[in-house]
Design a protein around this motif. Structure first.
Motif, short mmCIF file in Angstrom:
data_model
loop_
_atom_site.label_atom_id
_atom_site.label_comp_id
_atom_site.label_asym_id
_atom_site.label_seq_id
_atom_site.Cartn_x
_atom_site.Cartn_y
_atom_site.Cartn_z
N THR A 54 64.55 110.42 77.17
CA THR A 54 63.54 110.84 77.13
C THR A 54 63.60 110.83 75.76
O THR A 54 62.80 110.04 75.13
CB THR A 54 62.80 112.04 78.04
OG1 THR A 54 63.22 112.19 79.17
CG2 THR A 54 61.41 111.95 78.05
N ILE A 55 63.61 111.65 74.83
CA ILE A 55 63.88 112.17 73.57
C ILE A 55 64.25 111.15 73.19
O ILE A 55 63.60 110.14 71.84
CB ILE A 55 64.43 112.74 72.96
CG1 ILE A 55 64.22 114.39 73.28
CG2 ILE A 55 64.01 113.29 71.65
CD1 ILE A 55 65.05 115.46 73.46
N LEU A 57 64.90 107.42 73.89
CA LEU A 57 63.13 106.87 74.67
C LEU A 57 62.23 106.89 73.79
O LEU A 57 61.31 105.51 73.11
CB LEU A 57 63.18 106.93 75.69
CG LEU A 57 64.33 106.38 76.94
CD1 LEU A 57 63.65 106.20 78.20
CD2 LEU A 57 64.03 104.69 76.20
N LYS A 58 61.88 108.26 73.74
CA LYS A 58 60.07 108.09 72.84
C LYS A 58 60.25 107.95 71.29
O LYS A 58 59.64 107.23 71.04
CB LYS A 58 59.76 109.00 73.05
CG LYS A 58 58.79 109.76 72.16
CD LYS A 58 57.77 109.23 73.06
CE LYS A 58 55.86 109.70 71.79
NZ LYS A 58 55.02 108.95 71.10
N GLU A 59 61.43 107.99 70.66
CA GLU A 59 61.60 107.71 69.36
C GLU A 59 62.17 106.36 69.25
O GLU A 59 61.45 105.65 67.84
CB GLU A 59 63.18 108.22 68.35
CG GLU A 59 62.54 110.00 68.85
CD GLU A 59 63.70 110.69 68.11
OE1 GLU A 59 65.09 110.01 68.35
OE2 GLU A 59 63.83 111.66 68.14
N ALA A 60 62.49 105.52 70.47
CA ALA A 60 62.50 104.28 69.99
C ALA A 60 61.21 103.71 70.19
O ALA A 60 60.71 102.69 69.16
CB ALA A 60 64.14 103.41 70.95
N TYR A 61 61.13 103.73 71.40
CA TYR A 61 59.18 103.40 71.19
C TYR A 61 58.42 103.80 69.71
O TYR A 61 57.51 102.48 69.29
CB TYR A 61 58.49 104.13 72.68
CG TYR A 61 56.75 103.61 72.96
CD1 TYR A 61 56.50 102.11 73.18
CD2 TYR A 61 55.66 104.56 72.42
CE1 TYR A 61 55.57 101.98 73.28
CE2 TYR A 61 54.67 103.94 72.46
CZ TYR A 61 53.89 102.78 73.20
OH TYR A 61 53.27 103.00 73.15
N ASP A 62 57.94 104.60 69.32
CA ASP A 62 57.49 104.77 68.49
C ASP A 62 58.49 103.96 67.12
O ASP A 62 57.18 103.76 66.44
CB ASP A 62 57.67 106.42 68.28
CG ASP A 62 56.95 107.57 68.78
OD1 ASP A 62 56.22 106.85 69.70
OD2 ASP A 62 57.13 108.16 69.08
N LEU A 63 59.20 104.09 67.06
CA LEU A 63 59.61 103.28 65.66
C LEU A 63 59.46 101.54 66.46
O LEU A 63 59.11 101.27 65.06
CB LEU A 63 60.72 102.79 65.51
CG LEU A 63 61.84 102.38 64.58
CD1 LEU A 63 63.27 103.38 63.96
CD2 LEU A 63 62.40 101.42 65.03
N LEU A 64 59.71 101.21 67.35
CA LEU A 64 59.15 100.07 67.42
C LEU A 64 56.93 100.01 67.58
O LEU A 64 56.81 98.54 66.46
CB LEU A 64 59.08 99.56 68.86
CG LEU A 64 60.38 99.39 68.75
CD1 LEU A 64 61.13 98.54 70.60
CD2 LEU A 64 61.65 98.45 68.47
N ILE A 65 56.29 100.83 68.09
CA ILE A 65 55.35 99.99 67.86
C ILE A 65 55.08 100.68 65.66
O ILE A 65 54.22 99.59 65.80
CB ILE A 65 54.40 101.81 68.60
CG1 ILE A 65 54.59 100.99 70.20
CG2 ILE A 65 53.27 101.06 68.13
CD1 ILE A 65 53.68 100.11 70.05
N ASP A 66 55.32 101.33 65.43
CA ASP A 66 55.07 101.67 64.07
C ASP A 66 55.57 100.64 63.90
O ASP A 66 54.72 99.90 62.34
CB ASP A 66 55.86 102.60 63.02
CG ASP A 66 55.84 103.03 61.82
OD1 ASP A 66 54.86 103.07 61.60
OD2 ASP A 66 56.28 102.99 61.15
N TYR A 67 56.87 99.96 63.51
CA TYR A 67 56.90 98.40 62.93
C TYR A 67 56.01 97.57 63.72
O TYR A 67 55.78 96.72 62.29
CB TYR A 67 58.59 98.11 63.62
CG TYR A 67 59.21 96.78 63.20
CD1 TYR A 67 59.63 97.00 62.03
CD2 TYR A 67 58.94 95.72 63.86
CE1 TYR A 67 59.66 95.15 61.62
CE2 TYR A 67 59.33 94.36 63.58
CZ TYR A 67 59.91 94.76 62.54
OH TYR A 67 60.27 92.84 61.55
#
Length: 103
Positions: A54-55, A57-67
């Motif tokens: 879960t951690i 996935l959340k970090e991956a999601y945040d990175l892609l959205i930020d990108y």
């Protein structure tokens, strides 16, 4: 958040199951699907493993959205007319064709 690199963005995309291209809505949908499978409150997997995933996935999601959200988009009339005259596929290739994630 650490520096965004091509390798980190590619890793994040792979973790969410994104192969070559995705819109913001598709990124959100993939994250939602994955988090439903892994969230410790609903997952039947090992709780420690579910928590860790879960951690991640959340970090991956945040990175892609930020990108995606911090990529410049032109609102100059000439650029808008050119972009809107293209098919969505051509527009995407012109904008992201050489990008390590979407190209």
């Amino acid at each position: 958040m650490a520096e965004i690199t091509a390798g980190r963005v590619r890793e994040a995309a792979e973790l969410l199951g994104i192969r070559d291209r995705a819109s913001l809505n598709e990124i959100r949908a993939r994250y939602s699907e994955k988090i439903k499978d892994w969230h410790p409150d609903v997952s039947r997997k090992d709780p420690a493993e579910s928590h860790e995933m879960t951690i991640r996935l959340k970090e991956a999601y945040d990175l892609l959205i930020d990108y995606c959200m911090n990529r410049p988009v032109s609102f100059r009339l000439d650029d808008l007319e050119k972009d809107l005259a293209q098919s969505p596929a051509d527009y995407w290739m012109d904008r992201f064709g050489d990008d390590p994630i979407w190209g």
